[in-house]
Design an enzyme around this catalytic site. Structure first.
Site, PDB file in Angstrom:
ATOM      1  N   GLY A 111       0.800  -1.223   0.000  1.00  0.00           N
ATOM      2  CA  GLY A 111       0.000   0.000   0.000  1.00  0.00           C
ATOM      3  C   GLY A 111       0.832   1.273   0.000  1.00  0.00           C
ATOM      4  O   GLY A 111       0.350   2.329   0.378  1.00  0.00           O
ATOM      5  N   GLU A 164      15.861  -0.443  -4.635  1.00  0.00           N
ATOM      6  CA  GLU A 164      15.861  -0.773  -6.051  1.00  0.00           C
ATOM      7  C   GLU A 164      16.167   0.497  -6.817  1.00  0.00           C
ATOM      8  O   GLU A 164      15.856   1.590  -6.348  1.00  0.00           O
ATOM      9  CB  GLU A 164      14.464  -1.260  -6.488  1.00  0.00           C
ATOM     10  CG  GLU A 164      14.095  -2.623  -5.998  1.00  0.00           C
ATOM     11  CD  GLU A 164      12.659  -3.010  -6.354  1.00  0.00           C
ATOM     12  OE1 GLU A 164      11.873  -2.133  -6.744  1.00  0.00           O
ATOM     13  OE2 GLU A 164      12.344  -4.201  -6.240  1.00  0.00           O
ATOM     14  N   LYS A 165      16.701   0.348  -8.011  1.00  0.00           N
ATOM     15  CA  LYS A 165      16.894   1.515  -8.854  1.00  0.00           C
ATOM     16  C   LYS A 165      15.523   2.036  -9.255  1.00  0.00           C
ATOM     17  O   LYS A 165      14.614   1.271  -9.528  1.00  0.00           O
ATOM     18  CB  LYS A 165      17.680   1.111 -10.103  1.00  0.00           C
ATOM     19  CG  LYS A 165      17.890   2.260 -11.057  1.00  0.00           C
ATOM     20  CD  LYS A 165      19.145   2.118 -11.893  1.00  0.00           C
ATOM     21  CE  LYS A 165      19.380   3.374 -12.719  1.00  0.00           C
ATOM     22  NZ  LYS A 165      19.661   4.561 -11.891  1.00  0.00           N
ATOM     23  N   HIS A 215       3.237   0.575 -14.724  1.00  0.00           N
ATOM     24  CA  HIS A 215       2.945  -0.577 -13.879  1.00  0.00           C
ATOM     25  C   HIS A 215       2.035  -1.504 -14.687  1.00  0.00           C
ATOM     26  O   HIS A 215       0.898  -1.159 -14.981  1.00  0.00           O
ATOM     27  CB  HIS A 215       2.247  -0.099 -12.603  1.00  0.00           C
ATOM     28  CG  HIS A 215       1.834  -1.201 -11.692  1.00  0.00           C
ATOM     29  ND1 HIS A 215       2.340  -1.341 -10.424  1.00  0.00           N
ATOM     30  CD2 HIS A 215       0.978  -2.221 -11.877  1.00  0.00           C
ATOM     31  CE1 HIS A 215       1.793  -2.409  -9.876  1.00  0.00           C
ATOM     32  NE2 HIS A 215       0.957  -2.958 -10.735  1.00  0.00           N
ATOM     33  N   LYS A 258      -3.364   2.433  -6.685  1.00  0.00           N
ATOM     34  CA  LYS A 258      -3.978   2.517  -8.000  1.00  0.00           C
ATOM     35  C   LYS A 258      -5.298   3.286  -7.984  1.00  0.00           C
ATOM     36  O   LYS A 258      -6.054   3.187  -7.020  1.00  0.00           O
ATOM     37  CB  LYS A 258      -4.225   1.094  -8.527  1.00  0.00           C
ATOM     38  CG  LYS A 258      -2.914   0.323  -8.716  1.00  0.00           C
ATOM     39  CD  LYS A 258      -3.139  -1.168  -8.779  1.00  0.00           C
ATOM     40  CE  LYS A 258      -1.802  -1.900  -8.763  1.00  0.00           C
ATOM     41  NZ  LYS A 258      -1.976  -3.347  -8.583  1.00  0.00           N
ATOM     42  N   GLU A 266       6.497  -7.301  -7.691  1.00  0.00           N
ATOM     43  CA  GLU A 266       6.047  -8.150  -6.593  1.00  0.00           C
ATOM     44  C   GLU A 266       4.931  -9.062  -7.075  1.00  0.00           C
ATOM     45  O   GLU A 266       4.388  -8.874  -8.165  1.00  0.00           O
ATOM     46  CB  GLU A 266       5.574  -7.319  -5.403  1.00  0.00           C
ATOM     47  CG  GLU A 266       4.377  -6.432  -5.684  1.00  0.00           C
ATOM     48  CD  GLU A 266       3.961  -5.634  -4.444  1.00  0.00           C
ATOM     49  OE1 GLU A 266       4.700  -4.716  -4.068  1.00  0.00           O
ATOM     50  OE2 GLU A 266       2.901  -5.936  -3.873  1.00  0.00           O
ATOM     51  N   ARG A 290      -3.345 -13.416  -4.255  1.00  0.00           N
ATOM     52  CA  ARG A 290      -4.779 -13.301  -3.922  1.00  0.00           C
ATOM     53  C   ARG A 290      -5.500 -12.720  -5.122  1.00  0.00           C
ATOM     54  O   ARG A 290      -4.880 -12.353  -6.108  1.00  0.00           O
ATOM     55  CB  ARG A 290      -4.932 -12.329  -2.752  1.00  0.00           C
ATOM     56  CG  ARG A 290      -4.228 -11.012  -3.079  1.00  0.00           C
ATOM     57  CD  ARG A 290      -4.533  -9.932  -2.098  1.00  0.00           C
ATOM     58  NE  ARG A 290      -3.624  -8.805  -2.227  1.00  0.00           N
ATOM     59  CZ  ARG A 290      -3.696  -7.852  -3.136  1.00  0.00           C
ATOM     60  NH1 ARG A 290      -4.646  -7.889  -4.046  1.00  0.00           N
ATOM     61  NH2 ARG A 290      -2.843  -6.854  -3.178  1.00  0.00           N
ATOM     62  N   VAL A 342      -8.075  -6.158  -6.541  1.00  0.00           N
ATOM     63  CA  VAL A 342      -9.161  -5.186  -6.663  1.00  0.00           C
ATOM     64  C   VAL A 342      -9.585  -5.049  -8.128  1.00  0.00           C
ATOM     65  O   VAL A 342     -10.766  -5.039  -8.448  1.00  0.00           O
ATOM     66  CB  VAL A 342      -8.702  -3.811  -6.108  1.00  0.00           C
ATOM     67  CG1 VAL A 342      -9.757  -2.743  -6.358  1.00  0.00           C
ATOM     68  CG2 VAL A 342      -8.355  -3.899  -4.637  1.00  0.00           C
TER      69      VAL A 342
END
Lengths: 446, 70
Positions: free
Chosen positions: A164, A200-201, A208, A237, A288, A292, A295
């Site tokens: 989140g 991370e860079k 995305h 999002k 990542e 599950r 949304v």
């Protein structure tokens, strides 16, 4: 065969799951907190049980109480939805111990993907590209400085247990790093009980783009194409669409194949999503995995004709996937706009009483809502109160339908982000498809 | 005297000042948690914290007084 499902969730996703269960003739059990007695999903279920006080620890995260209710109601499976206990390894294991089917993957895969560092390393090993960065938790600020120099600024500092957008920050210089490292580590410790940080860079002008997958217990796995979710605020999002208008057919194919390869190697089961960042040259990097339902799953359902919840139930009951990769094709273009109870300018939440609500209707419009008229939106849970999903034969048509639908979406009594959504869908850059993750900060004047 | 009020309902997540402390206008006094978000509540004028009306973990409603500044 699953005969009765307890839904360990609330709001629009609980209602969504109940709907598919009804279609399949499966009995449903809803749980609710004291704050959700009047929520529409509660009366939709065949049975409903009060599980505790409004605060999530006493209700929707109360594992033992939820298990006890499942037993009392004689449910044989638990659908966790998203959020709450959906990515909780201990809960998945407790279900197993109690002889209840957890509608999701195994506890061990949840654990592996729940640690962002472990997930990065696992993907690296499988041969899936990851964003250049660290492969273990950063112990001290001195190490962070050294690593950041090696990777090169700007970097993304992230919490290994994060989600989140919490515990995550872009860092542009060494001066910023010390403060950001300490602050975010502390925040991650508070929120997730784990302050491990990695970096991370930062991929410039990134999009995305995520791949929906389904995998059964017989070694079959398929992907249901991509969703582009670049329009975000506070790293969450706001608008998602499928398919992505940016990637080429060959990138689409390579991303789908990478996702299927990953879930097979992980021995993953049930529905899941692999999130990638895609740079300007269409290079994609693992970000990542969400273990599950997500949304934004409805936009995938709209372009593939597949009911993802139905597939989840079939997979959980041990059936083999009946859909083959070659059976699938993309039909049209779907867009989802998330309706948040929030101030459209400051993004601060806006709980309160909904006096009146009027939803847009039409053949290409789908509403998923968790609220109703004369209803209190309480401050205890996520501000997302609904989702508006539209479908067109192409992107242009979908945008036109969305614009029209938003103009007839009425919620009185609380502030919502609808004015902001309207601005976005009419924005020249959105229409052109220039939808990078920086869209809102770049074009929305915040 | 100035009352610092909650701008929305939520839980008191953190109290970031102590009684007797000198605070400046715009400085955060209390951080509320509402709908999974941190909401900082700031002082509208400078002064000394005279009283804290809430404790961490308390539930507050919109317009509830959180602190008094003199």
């Amino acid at each position: 065969m699953i005969k009765k499902v307890l839904i360990a969730n609330r709001g629009e996703i609980a209602a969504r799951i109940i709907r598919t269960c009804k279609k399949l003739g499966i009995q449903t059990v809803a749980i609710y907190s004291e704050a959700d007695q009047e929520a529409p999903y509660v009366s939709m279920a065949d049975q409903s049980f009060l599980v505790g006080a409004p605060r999530v620890n006493e209700s929707y995260l109360n594992v033992e109480r939820i298990i006890a209710v499942a037993k009392e109601a004689k449910a044989c499976a638990i659908h966790p939805g998203y959020g709450f206990l959906s990515e909780n390894e201990a809960f998945a294991n407790r279900c197993l111990e109690e002889g209840l089917i957890f509608i999701g993957p195994t506890g061990s895969v949840i654990k592996q993907m729940g640690s962002k560092i472990a997930a990065r390393n696992a993907m690296n090993k499988i041969g899936i590209p990851v964003v250049p960065g660290t492969d273990e938790a950063i112990a001290a600020i001195e190490d962070a400085v050294k690593m950041a120099e090696k990777i090169g600024y700007p970097i993304m500092l992230k919490a290994s247990a994060g989600g989140g957008g919490i515990g995550m920050q872009v860092v542009y210089s060494e001066e910023e790093l010390a403060k950001a490292f300490e602050g975010n580590s502390k925040r991650a410790q508070t929120f997730f009980g784990d302050g491990s940080m990695f970096m991370e860079k930062k991929i410039e002008n990134a999009r995305h783009i995520e791949i929906q997958i389904l995998a059964d217990h017989h070694g079959n796995a398929i992907h249901l194409y991509e969703r582009e979710c670049s329009i975000q605020r506070r790293n969450q999002k706001v608008i998602e669409e499928a398919p992505s208008q940016f990637i080429s057919e060959s990138t689409r194919q390579r991303m789908g194949e990478a996702a299927v390869k990953a879930v097979k190697a992980l021995e993953y089961t049930n529905a899941g999503t692999i999130e990638f960042l895609v740079d300007e040259l269409e290079n994609f990097y693992f970000l990542e995995m969400n273990t599950r339902i997500q949304v934004e799953h409805p936009i995938t359902e709209e372009i593939t004709g597949i009911d993802i919840v139905e597939e989840q139930l079939h997979i959980a009951s041990g059936k083999a996937l009946t859909i083959k990769q070659t059976d699938l094709q993309i039909d049209g273009h779907a867009i989802e706009a998330r309706i948040y109870a929030e101030n459209p300018v400051t993004f601060f939440p806006s709980p309160g009483h909904i006096s009146h609500i009027e939803l847009p209707e039409g053949p290409n419009i789908r509403n998923e809502v968790g609220v109703t008229a004369d209803y209190d939106v309480t401050p205890f849970y996520d501000p997302m109160i609904g989702k508006l999903i539209v479908k067109g034969s192409n992107r242009k048509e979908a945008i036109a339908i969305l614009k029209e639908a938003l103009s007839s979406y009425k919620i009185d009594g609380i502030k919502t982000n609808i004015p902001m959504l309207q601005e976005i869908v009419q924005h020249e850059q959105f229409i052109k498809g220039n939808t990078t993750t920086a869209f809102i900060e770049k074009f929305y004047h915040i | 005297m100035q009352e610092v009020k909650a701008s929305m309902a939520g839980n008191v997540w953190k109290i970031v000042v102590a009684v007797g402390e000198q605070v400046e206008e715009g400085q955060d006094i209390v951080i509320l948690e509402s709908m999974k978000m941190e909401i900082p509540i700031a002082a509208e004028a400078s002064g000394v914290v005279k009283e804290l009306k809430v404790a961490e973990g308390d539930f507050v409603n919109d317009e509830d007084v959180l602190a008094v500044i003199e």
